[in-house]
Design an enzyme around this catalytic site. Structure first.
Site, PDB file in Angstrom:
ATOM      1  N   ILE A  64      -0.115 -15.694  17.168  1.00 49.99           N
ATOM      2  CA  ILE A  64       0.521 -14.861  16.151  1.00 49.99           C
ATOM      3  C   ILE A  64      -0.545 -13.946  15.542  1.00 49.99           C
ATOM      4  O   ILE A  64      -0.995 -14.147  14.410  1.00 49.99           O
ATOM      5  CB  ILE A  64       1.211 -15.717  15.056  1.00 49.99           C
ATOM      6  CG1 ILE A  64       2.147 -16.738  15.691  1.00 49.99           C
ATOM      7  CG2 ILE A  64       1.982 -14.825  14.092  1.00 49.99           C
ATOM      8  CD1 ILE A  64       2.809 -17.692  14.698  1.00 49.99           C
ATOM      9  N   PRO A  65      -0.973 -12.940  16.318  1.00 54.96           N
ATOM     10  CA  PRO A  65      -1.950 -12.001  15.763  1.00 54.96           C
ATOM     11  C   PRO A  65      -1.319 -11.260  14.585  1.00 54.96           C
ATOM     12  O   PRO A  65      -0.133 -10.936  14.609  1.00 54.96           O
ATOM     13  CB  PRO A  65      -2.271 -11.060  16.917  1.00 54.96           C
ATOM     14  CG  PRO A  65      -1.288 -11.340  17.988  1.00 54.96           C
ATOM     15  CD  PRO A  65      -0.590 -12.618  17.675  1.00 54.96           C
ATOM     16  N   HIS A  66      -2.102 -11.038  13.547  1.00 59.01           N
ATOM     17  CA  HIS A  66      -1.557 -10.370  12.376  1.00 59.01           C
ATOM     18  C   HIS A  66      -2.660  -9.672  11.600  1.00 59.01           C
ATOM     19  O   HIS A  66      -3.838  -9.947  11.792  1.00 59.01           O
ATOM     20  CB  HIS A  66      -0.823 -11.377  11.475  1.00 59.01           C
ATOM     21  CG  HIS A  66      -1.675 -12.526  11.051  1.00 59.01           C
ATOM     22  ND1 HIS A  66      -1.881 -13.629  11.862  1.00 59.01           N
ATOM     23  CD2 HIS A  66      -2.389 -12.754   9.931  1.00 59.01           C
ATOM     24  CE1 HIS A  66      -2.674 -14.482  11.239  1.00 59.01           C
ATOM     25  NE2 HIS A  66      -3.005 -13.972  10.067  1.00 59.01           N
ATOM     26  N   GLY A  67      -2.232  -8.788  10.736  1.00 58.41           N
ATOM     27  CA  GLY A  67      -3.187  -8.088   9.908  1.00 58.41           C
ATOM     28  C   GLY A  67      -2.504  -7.268   8.844  1.00 58.41           C
ATOM     29  O   GLY A  67      -1.299  -7.022   8.900  1.00 58.41           O
ATOM     30  N   LEU A 102       2.258  -9.423  13.743  1.00 61.17           N
ATOM     31  CA  LEU A 102       2.828  -8.997  12.469  1.00 61.17           C
ATOM     32  C   LEU A 102       1.837  -8.107  11.750  1.00 61.17           C
ATOM     33  O   LEU A 102       0.673  -8.477  11.562  1.00 61.17           O
ATOM     34  CB  LEU A 102       3.163 -10.222  11.608  1.00 61.17           C
ATOM     35  CG  LEU A 102       3.764  -9.950  10.240  1.00 61.17           C
ATOM     36  CD1 LEU A 102       5.142  -9.277  10.387  1.00 61.17           C
ATOM     37  CD2 LEU A 102       3.896 -11.244   9.450  1.00 61.17           C
TER      38      LEU A 102
END
Length: 147
Positions: A64-67, A102
């Site tokens: 779940i890569p996010h930033g 996300l």
């Protein structure tokens, strides 16, 4: 927040060809750039900087890569299923094939955390993941994810 508010069919892709974590994040960035007012390289840097703090690979073939992004738009999500699982430095050391990215405006931290928790809960369901891995099209993948 409902996933249909942040994930669109345009940002859902099955059978993605990515041979590395870096390439998967680049592809996610290119897809996200079609929805938000940022260049793909800015989005990529945002995701990469978060990965440098620790892998977003949560195990069982899921990441779940996010930033946080600097804009005033709504949160945006991208969901891809890789054709072949890729190394992602996951907590269980297993390769990843399901990536839900996300991107949230910096001023929406509370929503960011609750949305991440909702996504993780959904992807923690073994029957959902099995259905996602057997989906035959982008549309089917999208429908399973937002159901």
């Amino acid at each position: 927040m409902k996933l249909t508010n942040i994930l669109s069919l345009d940002c859902t892709q099955s059978s993605v060809q990515a041979n590395s974590k870096k390439r998967a994040l680049e592809l996610i960035s290119e897809i996200a750039a079609t929805q938000i007012d940022l260049a793909p390289n800015q989005i990529f840097e945002c995701l990469l900087n978060r990965e440098k703090m620790g892998s977003t690979g949560i195990g069982q073939g899921i990441a779940i890569p996010h930033g946080r992004i600097q804009n005033d738009q709504q949160p945006t999500a991208v969901f891809i299923r890789c054709e072949q699982a890729i190394g992602f430095d996951s907590i269980d050391s297993q390769p990843v094939d399901l990536l839900f990215a996300l991107l949230v405006p910096e001023d929406q931290c509370k929503e960011h955390l609750s949305t991440l928790a909702e996504i993780a809960k959904k992807l923690n369901d073994k029957s959902t993941c099995k259905a996602l891995r057997h989906a035959k099209s982008d549309a089917e993948l999208y429908e399973i994810m937002v159901a």
